[in-house]
Write a protein that holds these residues in place. Sequence first.
Motif, PDB file in Angstrom:
ATOM      1  N   ILE A  92      75.490 -53.398  44.808  1.00 41.00           N
ATOM      2  CA  ILE A  92      76.780 -52.697  44.813  1.00 41.00           C
ATOM      3  C   ILE A  92      76.559 -51.229  45.180  1.00 41.00           C
ATOM      4  N   PHE A 139      79.067 -65.079  58.664  1.00 40.26           N
ATOM      5  CA  PHE A 139      80.143 -64.218  58.154  1.00 40.26           C
ATOM      6  C   PHE A 139      80.469 -63.107  59.152  1.00 40.26           C
ATOM      7  N   LEU A 143      83.133 -65.419  61.229  1.00 37.35           N
ATOM      8  CA  LEU A 143      84.312 -65.089  60.420  1.00 37.35           C
ATOM      9  C   LEU A 143      84.735 -63.626  60.588  1.00 37.35           C
ATOM     10  N   VAL A 145      83.622 -60.827  59.392  1.00 36.48           N
ATOM     11  CA  VAL A 145      83.609 -59.964  58.214  1.00 36.48           C
ATOM     12  C   VAL A 145      82.780 -58.722  58.570  1.00 36.48           C
ATOM     13  N   LEU A 147      80.396 -56.903  57.714  1.00 32.90           N
ATOM     14  CA  LEU A 147      79.240 -56.652  56.847  1.00 32.90           C
ATOM     15  C   LEU A 147      78.582 -55.365  57.338  1.00 32.90           C
TER      16      LEU A 147
ATOM     17  N   VAL B  48      85.088 -68.847  52.555  1.00 31.37           N
ATOM     18  CA  VAL B  48      85.006 -69.306  53.943  1.00 31.37           C
ATOM     19  C   VAL B  48      86.381 -69.791  54.408  1.00 31.37           C
ATOM     20  N   PHE B  51      89.374 -67.599  55.846  1.00 30.25           N
ATOM     21  CA  PHE B  51      89.540 -67.205  57.249  1.00 30.25           C
ATOM     22  C   PHE B  51      90.103 -68.338  58.103  1.00 30.25           C
ATOM     23  N   MET B 399      77.705 -63.026  46.748  1.00 25.63           N
ATOM     24  CA  MET B 399      77.926 -61.602  47.018  1.00 25.63           C
ATOM     25  C   MET B 399      78.598 -61.419  48.371  1.00 25.63           C
ATOM     26  N   VAL B 400      78.087 -62.102  49.387  1.00 31.37           N
ATOM     27  CA  VAL B 400      78.669 -61.962  50.729  1.00 31.37           C
ATOM     28  C   VAL B 400      80.086 -62.545  50.746  1.00 31.37           C
ATOM     29  N   GLY B 401      80.248 -63.703  50.118  1.00 27.84           N
ATOM     30  CA  GLY B 401      81.570 -64.336  50.085  1.00 27.84           C
ATOM     31  C   GLY B 401      82.605 -63.454  49.401  1.00 27.84           C
ATOM     32  N   PHE B 403      82.439 -60.133  49.086  1.00 29.95           N
ATOM     33  CA  PHE B 403      82.644 -58.969  49.951  1.00 29.95           C
ATOM     34  C   PHE B 403      83.638 -59.317  51.063  1.00 29.95           C
ATOM     35  N   ALA B 404      83.518 -60.553  51.576  1.00 36.62           N
ATOM     36  CA  ALA B 404      84.327 -60.959  52.731  1.00 36.62           C
ATOM     37  C   ALA B 404      85.825 -60.927  52.447  1.00 36.62           C
ATOM     38  N   ASN B 407      86.459 -56.800  51.852  1.00 32.66           N
ATOM     39  CA  ASN B 407      85.552 -55.892  52.560  1.00 32.66           C
ATOM     40  C   ASN B 407      85.155 -54.668  51.747  1.00 32.66           C
ATOM     41  N   VAL B 409      82.637 -53.474  48.110  1.00 32.37           N
ATOM     42  CA  VAL B 409      81.717 -53.974  47.086  1.00 32.37           C
ATOM     43  C   VAL B 409      82.382 -54.003  45.717  1.00 32.37           C
TER      44      VAL B 409
END
Lengths: 157, 493
Positions: A92, A139, A143, A145, A147, B48, B51, B399-401, B403-404, B407, B409
């Motif tokens: 984080i 991702f 998708l 995202v 990142l 997932v 989207f 964590m990635v999911g 964040f997605a 967008n 943290v």
Amino acid sequence: MKVSDAISGAVFLLLAAAVFWFTKDFRHMPGQNYGASFFPRTIATCMAGLGLLLVIRGLRSGGPWAVPFDWLRSPRHVANFALVVAVLVLYILFSDWLGFPIAGFAALLVLLLWLRGPAHWLQALVVSAVCVVGMQAFFGEVLRVPLPWGLLQSVAW
Amino acid sequence: METFLTALPLVFDPYVLMVIVLSGLFGLFMGAIPGLSATMATALLVPVTFFMAPVPALAAIVTATAMAIFAGDLPGALLRIPGTPASAAYTDEAFALTRKGKAELALGTGLAAAVIGGLFGSAVLMFTAPMLAQVAKNFSSVEYFWLACLGLTCAAFISGSDPVKGAISLLLGLLIATIGLDPMSGQARFTFGSVELMGGISFIPAMIGMFALAEVLRAVTATTPPPEVPQVAIGNVFRGLGGVLSRYRKNLMRGSLIGAAVGALPGAGSDIAAWISYAVSKKFSREPEKFGTGHVEGLVDAGASNNAALGGTWVPALVFGIPGDSITAIVIGVLYLKGMNPGPTVFLQQPELIYAIFITFILANILLLPLGFMAIKTSKQLLRIHRMVLMPVILLFCMVGTFAINNTVFGIGILLVLGLIAYLMEEHGFPIAPAILGLVLGPLLEDSFMTTMIKNDGNPLGFFERPIAAVLGLVTIAIWFSAFRTRRKRAPA
């Protein structure tokens, strides 16, 4: 630490009291004698009642106040728990700056080396690299995202 | 029929079919690994599906859960550990068959029963949901308030062994749902000056934290070593299966029927359906003494039942927006995200989407046959994957999911906090599913509650003025009292 029902009940009693405290300044709706605080306070009242029930039950059953979780006696497992939490906190704090490829790879590698054992370092390296590239592709590309690339911004695809 | 035909191309689209196959494989994997449940599979799929268009998103969830519920049988039969809670009822029975050298019979029966039960559940969903939607058209905010209460009540009292703890968990979920701006008055509640909390606690990070992170924490602190995968050969899965199915065809029907009915009850899902069916099977069996010694009869009942329940749980979810279990609680959250607000209006406004869900259900259960067969064949390899390799990967995916979704943290922070809370709650015997239900239904409950209050000028008797509402209300209150009374009788004070 596994605490008795009396203590967990008391925690929920306190939570209910906190709800009353933090809703004390909410305004009523015009023309009504209730407002935004009404629903949370209704829930808190029910919670207080049930919390009290737990406290009474816990006191009556008379068991120990608290028993440590089994794993607390094993330093290895305590470290496992702490590491998972630490990885999340560090991610984080630093993932934006480091970027997902670095932060994600580091997080995965550290966890794998510690949890699976350093003897499996090659597996840890391969799994971390494949997962980070795969997640970035899935991702980030499929998708869309955003990142963060962080330090690797210059080589971003 | 016309709607059915318009719905067909929505599902039989190359992209949707690809999503179905991939999520099917994902579901089988998640179900087969002990500790990863169908609920967790759904939780991990949501970021997932976020989207995707509504049809592939829901198709992914339907397929993954149907596969995961069956795949839970694999470690049950081979390791004596249920892969998902839905297989727990008959794990000992399946393992006893494996010890007799009949692993393929246990797994083949489980697969065939799952496909038939799943198809039956789908049929029940297809026929009852539109009919109930007709009835639900006349409901107003009072009925919705009581329906939400009834659903939440059942969830709180059924999901755990202790109704008090279940109810507290539910209230905690409802309380978390009030964080953010109050939609009625615009008042910021429990935000403590945080701009990010103003928008409320997003349901996706909360759910991933409570279902997935808590499970990761439990896995890394598990002090018992994982069991060894036995060296059993899995022969022809379909040998002797025809005989079993024709001998126990009544059991198949009974299991499916019980499963679909239990699933349709709010608060009860596949796990409870399987337990009930197994018990019923034993009670009415001609050879009850064989149960527990590696007898296939109970597997037929319960294996059909847990997959049939899956279709059943979608009935209240689609028609009333009341989840049948924790999976449909997540589904309802997804439906809202996709703008398909569950309830009777969605049947009028977007019937083709509803029918597309029905078609997916049938398709997923047919697909279960080849994919499930493949999973049985590869199960030994699947079970050999080390848990300590899997958990870090799942954690990063969480964590990635998370964040997605927004967008930021900040969502990962919510994931962490709620994951820790969920871990502590479960360790103290507080079930998690009611909290998620509370979180999902909280806004609806508050909205219908406040609307009814305002309509009746603050008079609580307004909740009982319409006849259906009065009945629903009285039933709910009766359940509250009976649950606490039986508990008090049971507890030696």
